[in-house]
Structures are given as structure tokens and as C-alpha cells.
Motif scaffolding. Structure first.
Motif, PDB file in Angstrom:
ATOM      1  N   GLU A  97       0.815  -1.220   0.000  1.00 39.76           N
ATOM      2  CA  GLU A  97       0.000   0.000   0.000  1.00 39.76           C
ATOM      3  C   GLU A  97       0.851   1.273   0.000  1.00 39.76           C
ATOM      4  O   GLU A  97       0.354   2.349  -0.330  1.00 39.76           O
ATOM      5  CB  GLU A  97      -0.922   0.018   1.231  1.00 39.76           C
ATOM      6  CG  GLU A  97      -1.851  -1.170   1.340  1.00 39.76           C
ATOM      7  CD  GLU A  97      -2.976  -1.148   0.324  1.00 39.76           C
ATOM      8  OE1 GLU A  97      -3.349  -0.060  -0.140  1.00 39.76           O
ATOM      9  OE2 GLU A  97      -3.480  -2.233  -0.008  1.00 39.76           O
ATOM     10  N   GLU A  98       2.119   1.178   0.391  1.00 41.61           N
ATOM     11  CA  GLU A  98       2.965   2.364   0.506  1.00 41.61           C
ATOM     12  C   GLU A  98       3.258   2.985  -0.856  1.00 41.61           C
ATOM     13  O   GLU A  98       3.524   2.282  -1.828  1.00 41.61           O
ATOM     14  CB  GLU A  98       4.288   2.006   1.194  1.00 41.61           C
ATOM     15  CG  GLU A  98       4.129   1.641   2.651  1.00 41.61           C
ATOM     16  CD  GLU A  98       5.464   1.338   3.306  1.00 41.61           C
ATOM     17  OE1 GLU A  98       6.492   1.905   2.889  1.00 41.61           O
ATOM     18  OE2 GLU A  98       5.465   0.516   4.232  1.00 41.61           O
ATOM     19  N   GLN A  99       3.225   4.303  -0.893  1.00 41.92           N
ATOM     20  CA  GLN A  99       3.531   5.043  -2.116  1.00 41.92           C
ATOM     21  C   GLN A  99       5.050   5.045  -2.332  1.00 41.92           C
ATOM     22  O   GLN A  99       5.808   5.130  -1.366  1.00 41.92           O
ATOM     23  CB  GLN A  99       3.040   6.484  -1.998  1.00 41.92           C
ATOM     24  CG  GLN A  99       1.546   6.593  -1.810  1.00 41.92           C
ATOM     25  CD  GLN A  99       0.803   6.152  -3.059  1.00 41.92           C
ATOM     26  OE1 GLN A  99       1.022   6.674  -4.131  1.00 41.92           O
ATOM     27  NE2 GLN A  99      -0.081   5.181  -2.907  1.00 41.92           N
ATOM     28  N   VAL A 127       0.966   6.991  -9.640  1.00 41.32           N
ATOM     29  CA  VAL A 127       0.565   5.821  -8.867  1.00 41.32           C
ATOM     30  C   VAL A 127      -0.956   5.772  -8.837  1.00 41.32           C
ATOM     31  O   VAL A 127      -1.605   6.789  -8.582  1.00 41.32           O
ATOM     32  CB  VAL A 127       1.106   5.904  -7.427  1.00 41.32           C
ATOM     33  CG1 VAL A 127       0.705   4.678  -6.624  1.00 41.32           C
ATOM     34  CG2 VAL A 127       2.623   6.086  -7.418  1.00 41.32           C
ATOM     35  N   THR A 128      -1.515   4.603  -9.104  1.00 37.42           N
ATOM     36  CA  THR A 128      -2.948   4.396  -9.023  1.00 37.42           C
ATOM     37  C   THR A 128      -3.226   3.369  -7.937  1.00 37.42           C
ATOM     38  O   THR A 128      -2.763   2.220  -8.049  1.00 37.42           O
ATOM     39  CB  THR A 128      -3.501   3.886 -10.373  1.00 37.42           C
ATOM     40  OG1 THR A 128      -3.172   4.834 -11.390  1.00 37.42           O
ATOM     41  CG2 THR A 128      -5.004   3.694 -10.304  1.00 37.42           C
ATOM     42  N   PRO A 129      -3.942   3.773  -6.875  1.00 41.96           N
ATOM     43  CA  PRO A 129      -4.285   2.791  -5.836  1.00 41.96           C
ATOM     44  C   PRO A 129      -5.188   1.710  -6.419  1.00 41.96           C
ATOM     45  O   PRO A 129      -5.990   1.964  -7.316  1.00 41.96           O
ATOM     46  CB  PRO A 129      -5.047   3.622  -4.795  1.00 41.96           C
ATOM     47  CG  PRO A 129      -4.760   5.045  -5.116  1.00 41.96           C
ATOM     48  CD  PRO A 129      -4.449   5.100  -6.578  1.00 41.96           C
ATOM     49  N   LYS A 134      -1.084  -1.255  -5.300  1.00 39.58           N
ATOM     50  CA  LYS A 134      -1.022  -0.106  -6.204  1.00 39.58           C
ATOM     51  C   LYS A 134      -0.445  -0.520  -7.552  1.00 39.58           C
ATOM     52  O   LYS A 134       0.177  -1.567  -7.686  1.00 39.58           O
ATOM     53  CB  LYS A 134      -0.134   0.979  -5.596  1.00 39.58           C
ATOM     54  CG  LYS A 134       1.326   0.545  -5.476  1.00 39.58           C
ATOM     55  CD  LYS A 134       2.151   1.570  -4.746  1.00 39.58           C
ATOM     56  CE  LYS A 134       3.564   1.103  -4.488  1.00 39.58           C
ATOM     57  NZ  LYS A 134       3.707  -0.041  -3.627  1.00 39.58           N
ATOM     58  N   VAL A 136       2.099   1.343 -10.255  1.00 40.81           N
ATOM     59  CA  VAL A 136       2.960   2.482 -10.576  1.00 40.81           C
ATOM     60  C   VAL A 136       3.134   2.452 -12.082  1.00 40.81           C
ATOM     61  O   VAL A 136       3.506   1.424 -12.650  1.00 40.81           O
ATOM     62  CB  VAL A 136       4.324   2.393  -9.846  1.00 40.81           C
ATOM     63  CG1 VAL A 136       5.156   3.624 -10.151  1.00 40.81           C
ATOM     64  CG2 VAL A 136       4.120   2.234  -8.347  1.00 40.81           C
TER      65      VAL A 136
END
Length: 147
Positions: A97-99, A127-129, A134, A136
């Protein structure tokens, strides 16, 4: 008149898919495998030239980051390749979940330049959750192709 379909005078022309996805075993060799898949797909789509090399480098960086981002118990990373009206998008998908965070690598650091490379080469990236994790992605403008 019969409700049954009649054979066409000529067989339909098959158009290759312009949006494909693949999964790879989470391993440091995944970036190389993803580059090979991308190279083959771009050839099928009729994409040639410098954009192929740029796309391979972008995807390689994104997949390497995805491999590093995945928790140890996760065994796969995914990629998605999409071609539409003058734009090629490459994505790496992971469950973390981390960007991603761009950092300033020191001169002798072996890691830490991936997102700087992506930002320099891509026309756009982000980035698209997802429901889990995610994607990237990076986009490149490309000349018209005969896909």
C-alpha cells in the motif's frame, strides 16, 4: 430469411489486443523477463525505434521497485501494457500500500535512482491505488503505429 449467421465473404481481420497484463514470480530476474515480454508485445503492435528502449528501461525500473516493495510472503508481481492513440503506458503492480518515494542517491549508492530515471524518461508517471496495493505507471508518447 434465416436467423443463422451467414459466412462472411472474407474472414475478419484479427486486431491484436492493445491492453495486456502478465504476472511474474517475485524475483530479481522479473525485470528482465518483463523487458522481454514488453519487447515482443511492442513488436506485435508495430512499435519501433527509440521508444522501445525507453519503455524497456521504464518498465525495468518499475518492476524492480515492485519486487522490492512486496512483502516476503507475496510471490508475484504484475505488469500491464497498454497502447492507445499515441500513448504507451507501462505499469508494475504490487500489493504494498505504501507510495513510492523518490530519494536523492549519493554518488556511490547502488540503489535509489529508479524513480529519478522514470521521471526523466517518462512523459508522465504516477501511482494508481488498487483494491489491494497499487500500480505504478509511466507513459510515453509514441508515433502512430500500424497496430
Amino acid at each position: 430469411m434465416s436467423a443463422r449467421a451467414r459466412p462472411a465473404a472474407e474472414p475478419p481481420t484479427l486486431v491484436p489486443s492493445l491492453d495486456v497484463a502478465y504476472r511474474f514470480v517475485r524475483h530479481r530476474s522479473s525485470a528482465g523477463r518483463a523487458r522481454e515480454v514488453l519487447r515482443q508485445q511492442l513488436q506485435e503492435w508495430g512499435v519501433v525505434g527509440e521508444v522501445v528502449e525507453s519503455a524497456q528501461l521504464l518498465l525495468s525500473e518499475l518492476v524492480a521497485n515492485a519486487v522490492e516493495a512486496e512483502p516476503v510472503e507475496v510471490r508475484e508481481v504484475g505488469i500491464r501494457l497498454a497502447l492507445s492513440s499515441g500513448c504507451l503506458r507501462v505499469e508494475a503492480v504490487d500489493t504494498n500500500e505504501e507510495q513510492p518515494v523518490s530519494r536523492q542517491a549519493e554518488e556511490d549508492d547502488e540503489c535509489g535512482r529508479g524513480l529519478a530515471v522514470v521521471a526523466a524518461l517518462a512523459d508522465a508517471w504516477g501511482v494508481t491505488p488498487r483494491e489491494v496495493g497499487k500500480a505504478v505507471w509511466a507513459e510515453l508518447a509514441i508515433p502512430e503505429v500500424a497496430a
